[in-house]
Write an enzyme that holds these catalytic residues in place. Structure first.
Site, PDB file in Angstrom:
ATOM      1  N   HIS A 465       0.831  -1.202   0.000  1.00 48.66           N
ATOM      2  CA  HIS A 465       0.000   0.000   0.000  1.00 48.66           C
ATOM      3  C   HIS A 465       0.874   1.264   0.000  1.00 48.66           C
ATOM      4  O   HIS A 465       0.742   2.123  -0.872  1.00 48.66           O
ATOM      5  CB  HIS A 465      -0.912  -0.023   1.236  1.00 48.66           C
ATOM      6  CG  HIS A 465      -1.760   1.191   1.397  1.00 48.66           C
ATOM      7  ND1 HIS A 465      -3.109   1.205   1.115  1.00 48.66           N
ATOM      8  CD2 HIS A 465      -1.455   2.458   1.790  1.00 48.66           C
ATOM      9  CE1 HIS A 465      -3.589   2.417   1.347  1.00 48.66           C
ATOM     10  NE2 HIS A 465      -2.597   3.197   1.754  1.00 48.66           N
ATOM     11  N   GLU A 466       1.760   1.329   0.974  1.00 47.55           N
ATOM     12  CA  GLU A 466       2.595   2.534   1.079  1.00 47.55           C
ATOM     13  C   GLU A 466       3.507   2.667  -0.134  1.00 47.55           C
ATOM     14  O   GLU A 466       3.786   3.767  -0.603  1.00 47.55           O
ATOM     15  CB  GLU A 466       3.409   2.522   2.377  1.00 47.55           C
ATOM     16  CG  GLU A 466       2.563   2.532   3.650  1.00 47.55           C
ATOM     17  CD  GLU A 466       1.494   3.612   3.671  1.00 47.55           C
ATOM     18  OE1 GLU A 466       1.680   4.670   3.037  1.00 47.55           O
ATOM     19  OE2 GLU A 466       0.452   3.393   4.322  1.00 47.55           O
ATOM     20  N   HIS A 469       1.717   4.468  -2.866  1.00 49.04           N
ATOM     21  CA  HIS A 469       1.822   5.930  -2.732  1.00 49.04           C
ATOM     22  C   HIS A 469       3.194   6.383  -3.229  1.00 49.04           C
ATOM     23  O   HIS A 469       3.324   7.385  -3.925  1.00 49.04           O
ATOM     24  CB  HIS A 469       1.714   6.350  -1.260  1.00 49.04           C
ATOM     25  CG  HIS A 469       0.335   6.297  -0.705  1.00 49.04           C
ATOM     26  ND1 HIS A 469      -0.724   6.959  -1.275  1.00 49.04           N
ATOM     27  CD2 HIS A 469      -0.167   5.682   0.403  1.00 49.04           C
ATOM     28  CE1 HIS A 469      -1.825   6.745  -0.549  1.00 49.04           C
ATOM     29  NE2 HIS A 469      -1.510   5.967   0.472  1.00 49.04           N
ATOM     30  N   HIS A 472       3.449   6.540  -6.945  1.00 49.19           N
ATOM     31  CA  HIS A 472       2.723   7.707  -7.459  1.00 49.19           C
ATOM     32  C   HIS A 472       3.651   8.931  -7.416  1.00 49.19           C
ATOM     33  O   HIS A 472       3.690   9.741  -8.337  1.00 49.19           O
ATOM     34  CB  HIS A 472       1.493   7.938  -6.580  1.00 49.19           C
ATOM     35  CG  HIS A 472       0.372   8.673  -7.245  1.00 49.19           C
ATOM     36  ND1 HIS A 472      -0.770   9.020  -6.575  1.00 49.19           N
ATOM     37  CD2 HIS A 472       0.204   9.133  -8.510  1.00 49.19           C
ATOM     38  CE1 HIS A 472      -1.581   9.653  -7.405  1.00 49.19           C
ATOM     39  NE2 HIS A 472      -1.019   9.743  -8.571  1.00 49.19           N
TER      40      HIS A 472
HETATM   41 ZN   LIG Z   1      -2.739   5.263   2.000  1.00 47.11          ZN
END
Ligand SMILES: [Zn+2]
Length: 676
Positions: A465-466, A469, A472
């Site tokens: 998940h991290e 980010h 991105h």
């Molecule tokens: Zn998040």
């Protein structure tokens, strides 16, 4: 040249040299340079252009942002009294500077002049977006207020920034302060060996005998999941769920902070012409109105609630078979874990043995390399703690395109949770492209004894998940600071790449290369994987309803709730629970008092973003289900249409360009086992 490491803007940060005493001189100097620049630009007689005006402001905010991100990061991961004081003092100065800037009518007029001038149509779409965002943000920053209103508006923002910071500190202090000691190992029946060992180490470290537990997650969670000792579970649960409330130490009580924060936010919104803070919050988001968000959450709640009710009936019935006729909040994780083991015949603990740190990281990097056509390698640079590490991402031509720091383990004086933060943002400069750098921070269990760190599947998912980010931020191709990477991306679309990455943690193709048993070296057995998949949507209904409960609470609190009225935040959450919850925590549970996402973390009237973005991420992932899990074609489209574009265009446009149509809720419901 300055010897202050925070004022070095070429190359990477010098984390081994940054001291609390560097903070004030660096921030003072950058703010005074900023004020001088503003005066020079504001009084210039030249016609404002991108080059002579907007870019100069971009350059300065990049410097200030870069220095402050290093300070903020260290404050979060190697907190100390001196650093905390320096951080708070300067946060105040920055808030002052920021609000002066955002209320400077002269600057606002110049941005408007660019927006309506002849140069505008010749600017790149990215530059136009930045100008449009600036004009919008000036309005929201109070630029159109009258002089006396501006004074009040500024005071509100300053106060809010202080209160939020205090809110978070209270939780951290309360969490750090609490310890609970147990004398004999007999009282720890059910707990996994590594949790017992860690508790023994913790006791030793403070000069005590026996075992010591804390409210830090790696200590707290195993107790809640595995300890047969009901009193031990209750003790920790009670301490955890009354943190920063009137039921804990008075100096950490967040209750008044909550109502003050809500009052000030409402006043801020009213001054800008909005009915409430929820409307103000949505002015920069993908969702249009509070009513639209509430309708979205209600639709999801309707679809999920029957599943949640089924989950809770099953759990309550199972608790009875364990002799827990009256299941309490501190039994829920324990009973759930037992039920899951019974139903699917495996435990988190068993799965964890297959996820040693090194193998997990190699798997994460392999997925990234395969679908996005890049490579990830370890690299050297000064760090803030011996547990941290540093990596470089290279393109197909073996040229560096980004870097990231990884700090995985929980420790004292490190903020809880997992997050990605930006260190340096990609942009075009006179000296070429400045490469993006990210911070990836987690709070996983550190290695115990001579074994490597082992991660639960949940922790692995959190890391993906991290990292999403991070991608991105790091795979952006945008040249201008203001909308590069995650900058300028709508809040409720920010979780798209992160939640998207989680999907890979559920694919056999990925898990068979990402696992290796800590003792035998065997990969995850297919039979265990099949059980994990069967268990994937275990209690999915309960979990979804819980997320909806938090989201509705947040929307109501910042929407129609009157902070001057008789109801409290606690009353509001009770009302929301009447509507959607299937599980009621005890009356003394003070969840709002530690809900730092919305009171300290920028998620105010934005918590729904998790579910909103989950719809986007599930639907985006469904293209990989169609074209192949590790499809390079789907990967390169995701990279070029979503990751590379950052905030340079609306998230909806990026989504449609990638998926070929607007998002649909179906993939999320199907992935959650609620497809019918
Ligand atoms: Zn998040």
């Amino acid at each position: 040249m300055s010897t202050n490491p925070l004022l070095h803007f070429s190359g990477l940060p010098q984390f081994n040299e940054i001291k609390p005493e560097h903070v004030s001189p660096a921030i003072d100097r950058l703010i005074s340079e900023g004020r001088a620049l503003v005066e020079q630009l504001a009084t210039s007689q030249e016609e404002p252009t991108w080059e002579n005006y907007a870019l100069k402001l971009e350059d300065h905010s990049e410097k200030l942002g870069r220095a402050w991100s290093q300070i903020g990061h260290m404050n979060a991961v190697v907190n100390s009294p001196a650093l905390r004081e320096a951080y708070n003092d300067n946060l105040q100065k920055l808030t002052d500077f920021g609000s002066d800037l955002s209320q400077d009518e002269r600057l606002y007029e110049k941005f408007k002049a660019i927006q309506t001038g002849s140069e505008f149509s010749k600017l790149t779409v990215t530059q136009q977006t930045i100008i449009n965002h600036e004009v919008r943000d000036f309005k929201l920053g109070g630029a159109e207020l009258k002089a006396d209103e501006k004074v009040r508006f500024k005071a509100i923002l300053e106060q809010l920034s202080k209160l939020s910071s205090k809110f978070e500190e209270n939780i951290m202090d309360n969490t750090n302060d609490f310890t609970h000691n147990v004398e004999t190992v007999e009282e720890l029946a059910g707990l996994p060996d590594d949790a017992i060992e860690a508790a023994a180490d913790a006791a030793k470290a403070t000069g005590k005998s026996g075992y010591q537990f804390s409210l830090h997650f790696p200590s707290y969670l195993p107790v809640m999941q595995y300890a047969e000792n009901r009193t031990l579970r209750e003790t920790l649960y009670r301490a955890y769920s009354t943190r920063a409330s009137e039921l804990s130490k008075p100096e950490w009580n967040n209750t008044d902070l909550i109502s003050n924060i809500l009052k000030l936010k409402k006043e801020e919104a009213n001054m800008l012409g909005f009915n409430n803070f929820a409307e103000l919050s949505l002015a920069t988001k993908m969702a249009d109105t509070p009513a639209q968000v509430i309708a979205f959450l209600d639709t999801l709640a309707q679809r999920a609630k029957p599943y949640a009710e089924r989950d809770i009936q099953e759990l309550t019935a199972y608790a009875k078979t364990l002799g827990l006729d009256n299941m309490q909040a501190w039994d829920v994780s324990f009973v759930s874990e037992k039920l899951r083991q019974d139903k699917y015949a495996f435990s988190d603990q068993e799965v964890k043995q297959y996820f040693p740190e090194e193998k997990v990281l190699a798997g994460l990097f392999k997925v990234t390399e395969t679908i996005f056509g890049v490579s990830v390698q370890k690299a050297e640079t000064p760090l803030w703690h011996e547990d941290a590490a540093f990596y470089v991402i290279k393109d197909k031509a073996n040229q560096p395109i980004a870097y990231f720091y990884l700090d995985l383990y929980a420790r004292q004086n490190k903020r809880g949770g997992a997050w990605m933060d930006t260190c340096i943002t990609r942009r075009k400069t006179a000296n070429g492209i400045a490469l993006p750098v990210a911070f990836l921070t987690c709070n996983f269990s550190a290695p115990v004894g001579n074994k490597p760190a082992l991660f639960t599947h949940d922790e692995v998912t959190t890391m993906f998940h991290e990292f999403g980010h991070g991608l991105h931020h790091m795979l952006t191709q945008v040249d201008e600071y203001g909308v590069s990477g995650i900058s300028g991306v709508e809040w409720d679309a920010v979780e798209l790449p992160s939640q998207f990455m989680e999907n890979f943690c559920w694919e056999w193709e990925v898990l068979r290369i990402m696992t290796s048993h800590v003792d035998t070296g065997e990969p995850l057995p297919r039979a265990l994987f099949d059980k994990m998949i069967a268990a994937k949507n275990f209690q999915a209904g309960m979990q979804m309803v819980r997320q909806i409960e938090f989201s509705l609470f947040d929307m109501r609190l910042h929407g129609d709730f009157d902070p001057n009225g008789n109801l409290t935040a606690l009353d509001i959450i009770e009302q929301v629970r009447d509507e959607v919850a299937v599980l009621r925590p005890p009356k003394w549970n003070r969840f709002p008092n530690s809900f730092s996402h919305i009171f300290a973390g920028g998620y105010a009237a934005g918590y729904y973003s998790y579910k909103w973005a989950e719809v986007l991420s599930a639907d985006a992932y469904s293209l990989f289900e169609e074209l192949g899990v590790l499809s390079e074609e789907a990967g390169s489209r995701f990279k070029s249409e979503v990751l590379a574009k950052g905030g340079s265009r609306p998230a909806m446009e990026s989504f449609v360009a990638f998926r070929g149509r607007e998002p649909s809720m179906d993939a999320l419901l199907r992935h959650s086992g609620m497809g019918d």
